[in-house]
Scaffold this motif. Structure first.
Motif, PDB file in Angstrom:
ATOM      1  N   ASP A  35       0.824  -1.211   0.000  1.00 41.62           N
ATOM      2  CA  ASP A  35       0.000   0.000   0.000  1.00 41.62           C
ATOM      3  C   ASP A  35       0.857   1.259   0.000  1.00 41.62           C
ATOM      4  OD1 ASP A  35      -2.251  -1.559  -0.012  1.00 41.62           O
ATOM      5  OD2 ASP A  35      -2.568  -1.456   2.163  1.00 41.62           O
ATOM      6  N   GLU A  36       1.937   1.237   0.778  1.00 45.03           N
ATOM      7  CA  GLU A  36       2.821   2.399   0.843  1.00 45.03           C
ATOM      8  C   GLU A  36       3.521   2.624  -0.489  1.00 45.03           C
ATOM      9  OE1 GLU A  36       6.402   4.151   3.734  1.00 45.03           O
ATOM     10  OE2 GLU A  36       5.644   2.097   3.981  1.00 45.03           O
ATOM     11  N   ALA A  37       3.946   1.529  -1.129  1.00 46.68           N
ATOM     12  CA  ALA A  37       4.614   1.661  -2.424  1.00 46.68           C
ATOM     13  C   ALA A  37       3.649   2.170  -3.491  1.00 46.68           C
ATOM     14  CB  ALA A  37       5.205   0.322  -2.844  1.00 46.68           C
ATOM     15  N   LEU A  38       2.417   1.690  -3.461  1.00 50.22           N
ATOM     16  CA  LEU A  38       1.431   2.145  -4.447  1.00 50.22           C
ATOM     17  C   LEU A  38       1.107   3.622  -4.269  1.00 50.22           C
ATOM     18  CD1 LEU A  38      -1.054  -0.893  -4.411  1.00 50.22           C
ATOM     19  CD2 LEU A  38       0.610  -0.318  -6.187  1.00 50.22           C
ATOM     20  N   ALA A  39       1.204   4.113  -3.050  1.00 50.20           N
ATOM     21  CA  ALA A  39       0.881   5.514  -2.774  1.00 50.20           C
ATOM     22  C   ALA A  39       1.944   6.475  -3.275  1.00 50.20           C
ATOM     23  CB  ALA A  39       0.671   5.702  -1.271  1.00 50.20           C
ATOM     24  N   PHE A  93       2.862  -0.558 -15.688  1.00 54.21           N
ATOM     25  CA  PHE A  93       2.001  -1.662 -15.265  1.00 54.21           C
ATOM     26  C   PHE A  93       2.730  -2.351 -14.103  1.00 54.21           C
ATOM     27  CE2 PHE A  93       1.090  -0.824 -19.659  1.00 54.21           C
ATOM     28  CZ  PHE A  93      -0.284  -0.995 -19.790  1.00 54.21           C
ATOM     29  N   ASP A  94       2.395  -1.968 -12.890  1.00 53.76           N
ATOM     30  CA  ASP A  94       3.160  -2.469 -11.741  1.00 53.76           C
ATOM     31  C   ASP A  94       2.282  -2.894 -10.571  1.00 53.76           C
ATOM     32  OD1 ASP A  94       2.263  -0.026 -10.877  1.00 53.76           O
ATOM     33  OD2 ASP A  94       4.215   0.724 -10.223  1.00 53.76           O
ATOM     34  N   ASP A  95       1.010  -3.087 -10.831  1.00 52.18           N
ATOM     35  CA  ASP A  95       0.103  -3.505  -9.767  1.00 52.18           C
ATOM     36  C   ASP A  95      -0.991  -4.361 -10.397  1.00 52.18           C
ATOM     37  OD1 ASP A  95      -1.469  -3.714  -7.454  1.00 52.18           O
ATOM     38  OD2 ASP A  95      -2.538  -1.842  -7.898  1.00 52.18           O
ATOM     39  N   PRO A 125       4.963  -2.962  -7.472  1.00 56.05           N
ATOM     40  CA  PRO A 125       5.684  -1.715  -7.771  1.00 56.05           C
ATOM     41  C   PRO A 125       7.095  -1.674  -7.202  1.00 56.05           C
ATOM     42  CG  PRO A 125       4.132  -1.368  -5.984  1.00 56.05           C
ATOM     43  CD  PRO A 125       3.898  -2.770  -6.478  1.00 56.05           C
ATOM     44  N   ARG A 126       7.872  -0.733  -7.708  1.00 58.23           N
ATOM     45  CA  ARG A 126       9.202  -0.470  -7.177  1.00 58.23           C
ATOM     46  C   ARG A 126       9.080  -0.045  -5.721  1.00 58.23           C
ATOM     47  NH1 ARG A 126      12.265   4.021  -6.446  1.00 58.23           N
ATOM     48  NH2 ARG A 126      10.638   5.333  -7.348  1.00 58.23           N
ATOM     49  N   GLY A 127       9.995  -0.562  -4.908  1.00 59.97           N
ATOM     50  CA  GLY A 127       9.968  -0.252  -3.484  1.00 59.97           C
ATOM     51  C   GLY A 127       9.505  -1.424  -2.644  1.00 59.97           C
ATOM     52  N   GLY A 165      -6.195  -4.154 -10.124  1.00 61.04           N
ATOM     53  CA  GLY A 165      -4.919  -3.515  -9.871  1.00 61.04           C
ATOM     54  C   GLY A 165      -4.959  -2.074 -10.324  1.00 61.04           C
ATOM     55  N   SER A 166      -3.810  -1.570 -10.767  1.00 65.42           N
ATOM     56  CA  SER A 166      -3.743  -0.178 -11.188  1.00 65.42           C
ATOM     57  C   SER A 166      -2.501   0.057 -12.034  1.00 65.42           C
ATOM     58  CB  SER A 166      -3.732   0.761  -9.977  1.00 65.42           C
ATOM     59  OG  SER A 166      -2.601   0.499  -9.155  1.00 65.42           O
TER      60      SER A 166
END
Length: 611
Positions: A83-87, A110-112, A134-136, A101-102
């Motif tokens: 969640d933190e990485a997506l934010a 395209f990372d989620d 995602p990255r992170g 996803g998102s």
């Protein structure tokens, strides 16, 4: 017959040697290496899997030219929660019956992506399978598309950190595409339209407007990057890693470990696809057919040679695209990210994706594996259970080879009938081995017995066994497919074990003692079938064959439950067929003879009489 049995014994002992080596040598080494890497990570003050280097596309690993990375790449000091990485970026939501996803607007990545129809375990409430991250996060895995400027050209082009805006649409669904936009402020405007079908295929269409006073030359590219290999053991029967099918270069594969050791692999072509494949999932780039491109598979070792932080990248780059002032150009690509469902990948192949059905690793014996799977899949859809389908397909195979098997069992029955006479000849000519063999061969000729005919059932069963093993091992349709009772996943081993009385004792035995109910049943049917065959002449071979069911019980206990069920059911059908033939031949079926049990019971009976 003796030479043939020796040959079969050699094969079986080779299999046992391989399995033993894998269990007692390879697996401990892998666990030791994992512990070593964990210790290295802890000494460095980072948990295993920490993203300590820039993600692909941010650290210079863009297609072909290592100096074309966007500036401002940052190093992630710690692993972030999902969640933190997506934010870290504004996002466009993706939703359909198959996926959710998102897409990150920062970099249009395209990372989620999560697969809604597949769970991590057989528990229906377990989390959805996560494909892209995602990255992170601990294991970033993503796809992106962008542009590289021609050498000597200082044009601002979109890349991994570009802040795209949403031009039209709000949520990406099969019915509603979205369009993103980015203006470089120097006369170039990029419009990216993204759509998705009902399953796992994305279409990406880039339109570039040149509103400047000079022509611009750029190279469109696409890439897939992941950090770390997929979880679980790797198997020699299954390819995991880089894969590509090319119009002019055929199939190109590269395993994860080989990519790290052997360096980049480059392919030039005008059609096909390339990407990363795991056991059940895959992510592939699909360039536009007819446009020349250069594809590449590459890898970089993790910091401190940590395998948990190795990065793998599949990418391609088109030839230079020049856009005149006042003109626009369009670049079309597709991206597959999802489950390797047989009917789906075959459907995509039929719709023009070159040999896309080979995304599933059917193996060298695909001409057996694919028909076996299609038959099981067809029957399963009729009866509603893949386990029942396996039982039915076994009966159908038995019927197909019924005449051949009948002749084989008749030959074995005749051999068993001749055993007393063979023993007499061996005793008469015990000092003349050549005369002994001549007399036995003359006996075979006189009674019209072929000593090799008894091996036919084994030879018939071997290719079907391997084909079914491959089907159970690689097809996602078999994943989490239940049977009855305690078998909730035909592609996984029987979860019970006799060493804790099938769960009555609260103790979890080590892996090599996980001998479930179905492996025991298989071992017993194998023992019964073996006792119905003529015993080998050599006493040592007799002992080997006596212990063979026990060895196979332990060996097959770790195999998929569906395969063990097939073997036990096949053995049972063979026993019934052979028993009928032996009755017709006038032979007595003595399962426990020559084990000493009959003599033991006889002594006890005699003792009872004396009392």
């Amino acid at each position: 017959m003796g030479d043939n049995r020796n040959f079969l014994i050699a094969i079986l002992l080779s299999v046992l040697l391989f399995v033993g080596w894998q269990h007692f040598v390879v697996t401990p080494r892998m666990e030791a290496e994992k512990a070593r890497q964990q210790a290295i990570s802890e000494q460095q003050g980072q948990p295993a899997g920490t993203a300590a280097t820039p993600a692909a596309g941010e650290g210079g690993r863009l297609p072909e030219v290592s100096t074309l990375a966007p500036s401002g790449a940052t190093i992630t000091p710690t692993v972030l929660g999902t969640d933190e990485a997506l934010a870290q970026s504004p996002r466009v939501k993706i939703t359909s019956e198959q996926i959710d996803g998102s897409i990150a607007l920062r970099g249009a990545r395209f990372d989620d992506l999560r697969l809604r129809q597949y769970r991590e375990t057989v528990d229906k409430t377990s989390p959805e399978v996560v494909l892209l991250a995602p990255r992170g996060t601990a294991k970033p895995y993503f796809a992106e598309y962008g542009f590289v400027a021609a050498p000597g050209v200082a044009a601002k082009l979109p890349g991994a950190t570009t802040p795209w805006t949403l031009e039209s649409g709000s949520t990406l669904t099969p019915e509603t595409p979205v369009t993103l936009k980015w203006d470089n402020g120097e006369g170039l405007v990029f419009h990216r339209t993204i759509s998705v079908d009902q399953n796992f295929l994305f279409s990406i269409s880039d339109r570039i407007e040149n509103k400047s006073a000079a022509p611009v030359t750029l190279y469109p590219y696409g890439l897939i990057s992941r950090t770390g290999k997929p979880e679980g053991k790797s198997f020699y029967l299954l390819h995991e890693g880089f894969i590509g099918e090319f119009l002019n270069n055929g199939e190109q594969t590269l395993k994860y470990d080989s990519a790290v050791k052997d360096g980049p692999k480059t392919v030039s072509d005008t059609g096909g696809w390339l990407g990363l494949t795991d056991k059940y999932w895959a992510t592939t780039l699909i360039p536009q057919t007819g446009k020349p491109f250069v594809g590449r598979f590459s890898a970089e070792p993790g910091p401190g040679n940590d395998p948990a932080r190795e990065t793998f990248q599949a990418d391609f780059r088109y030839e230079a695209l020049t856009i005149a002032p006042g003109e626009s150009a369009t670049v079309d690509n597709r991206l597959f990210a999802g489950a390797k469902v047989s009917k789906l990948v075959s459907k995509y192949r039929d719709e023009g994706l070159y040999r896309f059905n080979l995304l599933i690793d059917w193996g060298y014996f695909w001409f057996l594996t694919q028909p076996v799977f299609k038959a099981i899949d067809l029957i399963a859809h009729q009866v509603g259970n893949f386990g029942i389908a396996i039982l039915i397909i076994t009966v159908l195979i038995k019927l197909a080879f019924f005449p051949l098997a009948n002749r084989s069992y008749e030959a074995m029955s005749k051999m068993k009938k001749l055993q007393p006479e063979m023993e007499r000849l061996k005793e008469v000519h015990k000092d003349d081995k050549m005369r002994q063999q001549q007399e036995i061969m003359e006996l075979y000729r006189k009674e019209k017995v072929n000593p090799l005919a008894g091996c036919l059932p084994i030879l018939i069963q071997i290719p079907v066994f391997f084909a079914l093993y491959k089907v159970l091992f690689v097809t996602i349709e078999m994943r989490h497919a239940p049977f009855f009772g305690w078998i909730h996943d035909l592609s996984a081993p029987d979860p019970t074990t006799i060493f804790n009385l099938f769960g009555l004792i609260p103790w979890v035995p080590p892996a090599f003692l996980m001998i479930g109910a179905w492996p025991l049943l298989m071992g017993f049917t194998m023992f019964v079938q073996q006792r119905m065959n003529p015993a080998p002449a050599d006493p040592i071979q007799q002992q080997i064959f006596l212990w063979m069911p026990v060895i196979f019980t332990f060996m097959l206990a770790s195999f998929p439950a569906g395969l063990v069920i097939y073997w036990a059911w096949n053995n049972l059908l063979s026993v019934l067929q052979q028993g009928v033939i032996m009755k017709r031949q006038g032979l007595k079926i003595e399962i426990f003879s020559n084990l000493g049990l009959d003599k033991l019971f006889a002594r006890r009976g005699a003792g009872g009489d004396r009392s």
